[in-house]
Enzyme design. Structure first.
Site, mmCIF file in Angstrom:
data_model
loop_
_atom_site.group_PDB
_atom_site.id
_atom_site.type_symbol
_atom_site.label_atom_id
_atom_site.label_comp_id
_atom_site.label_asym_id
_atom_site.label_seq_id
_atom_site.Cartn_x
_atom_site.Cartn_y
_atom_site.Cartn_z
ATOM 1 N N ARG A 77 0.833 -1.171 0.207
ATOM 2 C CA ARG A 77 -0.066 -0.053 0.045
ATOM 3 C C ARG A 77 0.981 1.279 0.034
ATOM 4 N NH1 ARG A 77 -3.737 -0.240 4.816
ATOM 5 N NH2 ARG A 77 -4.553 -1.892 3.678
ATOM 6 N N ARG A 112 -1.904 6.416 9.870
ATOM 7 C CA ARG A 112 -1.962 5.861 8.427
ATOM 8 C C ARG A 112 -2.114 7.009 7.559
ATOM 9 N NH1 ARG A 112 -4.017 0.656 8.425
ATOM 10 N NH2 ARG A 112 -3.138 -0.594 10.257
ATOM 11 N N LYS A 157 -3.563 1.078 14.872
ATOM 12 C CA LYS A 157 -3.566 2.015 13.975
ATOM 13 C C LYS A 157 -4.414 3.378 14.340
ATOM 14 C CE LYS A 157 -7.635 -0.377 11.801
ATOM 15 N NZ LYS A 157 -8.061 -0.994 10.598
ATOM 16 N N LYS A 178 -6.073 7.024 12.762
ATOM 17 C CA LYS A 178 -6.315 7.586 11.238
ATOM 18 C C LYS A 178 -6.853 8.914 11.536
ATOM 19 C CE LYS A 178 -7.965 3.187 9.465
ATOM 20 N NZ LYS A 178 -8.977 2.237 9.256
ATOM 21 N N CYS A 227 -15.229 -3.262 0.017
ATOM 22 C CA CYS A 227 -13.822 -3.514 0.238
ATOM 23 C C CYS A 227 -13.379 -4.547 -0.786
ATOM 24 C CB CYS A 227 -13.727 -3.983 1.830
ATOM 25 S SG CYS A 227 -14.387 -5.546 1.916
ATOM 26 N N CYS A 246 -8.061 -11.200 0.773
ATOM 27 C CA CYS A 246 -8.262 -10.693 2.336
ATOM 28 C C CYS A 246 -8.617 -11.896 3.263
ATOM 29 C CB CYS A 246 -9.218 -9.644 2.619
ATOM 30 S SG CYS A 246 -9.497 -9.107 4.139
ATOM 31 N N CYS A 253 -16.424 -8.412 5.977
ATOM 32 C CA CYS A 253 -16.240 -8.802 7.552
ATOM 33 C C CYS A 253 -16.649 -7.546 8.405
ATOM 34 C CB CYS A 253 -14.820 -9.117 8.039
ATOM 35 S SG CYS A 253 -13.681 -7.803 7.909
ATOM 36 N N CYS A 270 -13.368 -1.611 6.655
ATOM 37 C CA CYS A 270 -12.471 -0.814 5.888
ATOM 38 C C CYS A 270 -13.267 0.126 4.719
ATOM 39 C CB CYS A 270 -11.765 -1.904 4.949
ATOM 40 S SG CYS A 270 -10.634 -2.667 5.908
#
Length: 574
Positions: free
Chosen positions: A82, A151, A218, A220, A439, A445, A484, A488
């Site tokens: 990424r 991120r 993480k 954001k 996603c 994934c 899931c 995302c």
């Protein structure tokens, strides 16, 4: 407002990931040795954890798992890589390099993520170093695109929409640079940089903001300019809402504690909306971002990772505690939050003329997937545009692409290429499809329980038929699908959302705010396509007949009693 829920955060010994970070010598670990091991296409779980900080992690092609197992072969291991590009900005030259990388080392496609980043899939371990080196040679980076750090920072994708947008974009890049990890490990491992003789000598020199073990999870950040909320600012750990008067930027309202992910079966996990706590000037915003990150570093749960996000830290200690802690660290107080209003969170498609006199074209990219398909050579068309475009390419938070800074002579040439390759601004598609997010899910994934990107277009075909029957084809409805509950594609902010539960089965949610200011609520659990359509058809008929002037679908389903309004994640499961 009171909530009948207590946040339970388990305290205890540090998780195994904390131990991995502690032993990693500032993200070095044994990555060099793992990359040089040619016997297997995989690497150990410890090294895979560290890889995330470098912008990559290991996956395998789940479509091939059973066949490879029968053949007694190891899974088809591959790596996702990424790119971190604040605000999603790339030059045309950088786009051409990413296009070349995709065709040479990946599955042959580029994917625009919902965080304005580029994601590559299918990179083999022995091509990882070449791929990341290519990205860095193009003056881009993968460092901190994943991992327990800040991120990719989101921002309105077109800084030339106005002078305010340009100034906000500049502050966004400065925040991103300030919060970037300072370890030399990235350059040592991927760019053959000079190794530090004693990498454990002085923590302050290594990571002045993050420290030796970085963040618990993480983090954001999103920055937006009202009336557009395209970054879904309330889904962010730290949201910054630009406040301007008479075309001049005055500062930012500060919102904290948002986040989308949760764990099925654990009601102590939930999506949450960031709360606005005050206002700061532009010159103060970097300090606010730094101190907010450091508070999460010091108080976030390092024992159980699913409770470690910043939203749980704030809900555990309380918003007033956080404001006091932040202001104590800043040495000054936030001002009172200033008025603002959001009207939408989607993209504005087609050509617009910017404040700099140049043109900007927003193209519709289904699920952000850029590849050549039969009858639709999207990737080739964009490559040809990049060859002649002296402007740039901008990735939108809604997985679309802006061809930016186009001169009037180049505009005519680009229009010819658009016609030649059949590229589209989405006008031929329904408003529902133009507002859809998904996603990646299967096959790459490892968290996916159901399809998302590959299945959503099929479901949209059938939903569109119903909408056409009741005259709602041009009604903008935010619809989101994930494989899931990790969040995302920001599913908890979809007016209609589907979170994967099992192959072909989804939890269906309704009632989020059209502009991203309200969470949705579960309506049905573990249902397939047939039941989804049976539920939506009478709902759409009723909406068409009974909606009030200007009433969005998410507001209607609450007024009609299908679900209750959810203003806080603490009420999400009630």
């Amino acid at each position: 407002m009171t909530h009948n829920k207590t946040v339970v955060v388990q305290d205890g010994p540090p998780s195994d990931v904390e131990d991995i970070k502690t032993r990693s010598r500032y993200l070095r670990g044994e990555l060099v040795e793992a990359l040089e091991d040619g016997i297997t296409g995989s690497m150990s779980e410890d090294e895979n954890r560290l890889m995330k900080f470098h912008g990559s992690y290991m996956q395998d092609d789940r479509d091939l798992r059973n066949e490879r197992h029968k053949q007694k072969l190891e899974p088809a291991y591959q790596f996702m890589v990424r790119i971190r590009a604040p605000g999603g900005v790339l030059t045309s030259a950088q786009w051409l390099e990413m296009d070349r990388l995709a065709r040479e080392y990946t599955t042959g496609s580029i994917r625009i993520t919902t965080r304005q980043a580029i994601q590559f899939h299918g990179i083999l371990k022995w091509n990882l170093k070449k791929s990341i080196r290519t990205i860095n040679d193009a003056l881009l980076t993968t460092l901190a695109a994943c991992g327990d750090v800040n991120r990719n920072l989101m921002c309105n994708p077109n800084p030339y929409q106005s002078e305010v947008h340009a100034e906000v974009f500049e502050w966004s890049t400065r925040i991103s640079d300030h919060l970037s990890p300072k370890t030399n490990a990235y350059h040592e491992i991927w760019l053959d940089g000079e190794k530090i003789v004693d990498s454990t000598a002085d923590e302050a020199e290594q990571e002045p903001i993050y420290g030796k073990v970085y963040l618990p999870r993480k983090f954001k950040i999103g920055v937006t300019v009202p009336p557009t909320n395209d970054v879904d600012v309330f889904s962010q750990d730290l949201g910054l809402i630009a406040i301007y008067e008479d075309g001049k930027l005055k500062g930012f309202n500060v919102a904290v504690g948002g986040g989308m992910g949760m764990t099925y079966g654990d009601t102590q996990t939930y999506p949450q909306l960031a709360r606005v706590i005050g206002f700061c000037t532009p010159e103060q915003v970097i300090d606010v971002a730094e101190k907010t990150v450091m508070i999460q570093r010091d108080f976030g749960n390092r024992s159980v990772r699913k409770y470690a996000r910043f939203k749980y830290t704030i809900d555990r200690y309380g918003i007033e505690w956080f404001i006091n802690e932040l202001q104590n660290r800043l040495g000054w107080n936030l001002e009172e939050a200033r008025p603002y209003e959001f009207s939408h969170n989607g993209d504005r498609y087609g050509w617009i003329k910017g404040s700099n006199g140049k043109w900007h074209l927003t193209l519709y990219i289904p699920s952000g997937r850029i590849e050549d398909q039969k009858g639709y050579p999207l990737m080739t068309g964009l490559r040809e545009i990049a060859k002649i475009n002296t402007g740039d390419f901008r990735l939108s938070p809604n997985q679309n692409l802006v061809i930016g800074n186009v001169t009037t002579p180049k505009k005519r040439k680009i229009e010819e290429l658009i016609k030649q390759y059949g590229l589209t601004d989405g006008k031929r598609y329904s408003a529902l499809r133009r507002n859809a997010l998904s996603c990646v899910a299967f096959p790459t994934c490892g968290m996916a329980m159901a399809e998302a990107e590959r299945y959503l277009p099929t479901l949209l075909d059938k939903i569109e038929t119903i909408l056409a029957e009741v005259g709602l084809s041009e009604e903008a409805i935010n619809i989101r699908m994930t494989g899931c509950p990790n969040g995302c594609a920001r599913p908890a902010l979809g007016e209609i959302a589907f979170m994967g539960k099992a192959p072909g089965k989804y939890n269906m949610y309704l009632g989020a705010g059209f502009s991203g200011e309200r969470l949705n609520k579960i309506y049905r659990e573990n249902i397939g396509e047939e039941e989804i359509l049976k539920l939506l058809e009478p709902m759409f008929h009723q909406y068409a007949q009974e909606r009030q002037t200007g009433e969005h679908f998410g507001d209607f389903v609450i007024r009609a009693g299908y679900v209750k309004a959810v203003q806080s994640g603490l009420d999400f499961h009630n």
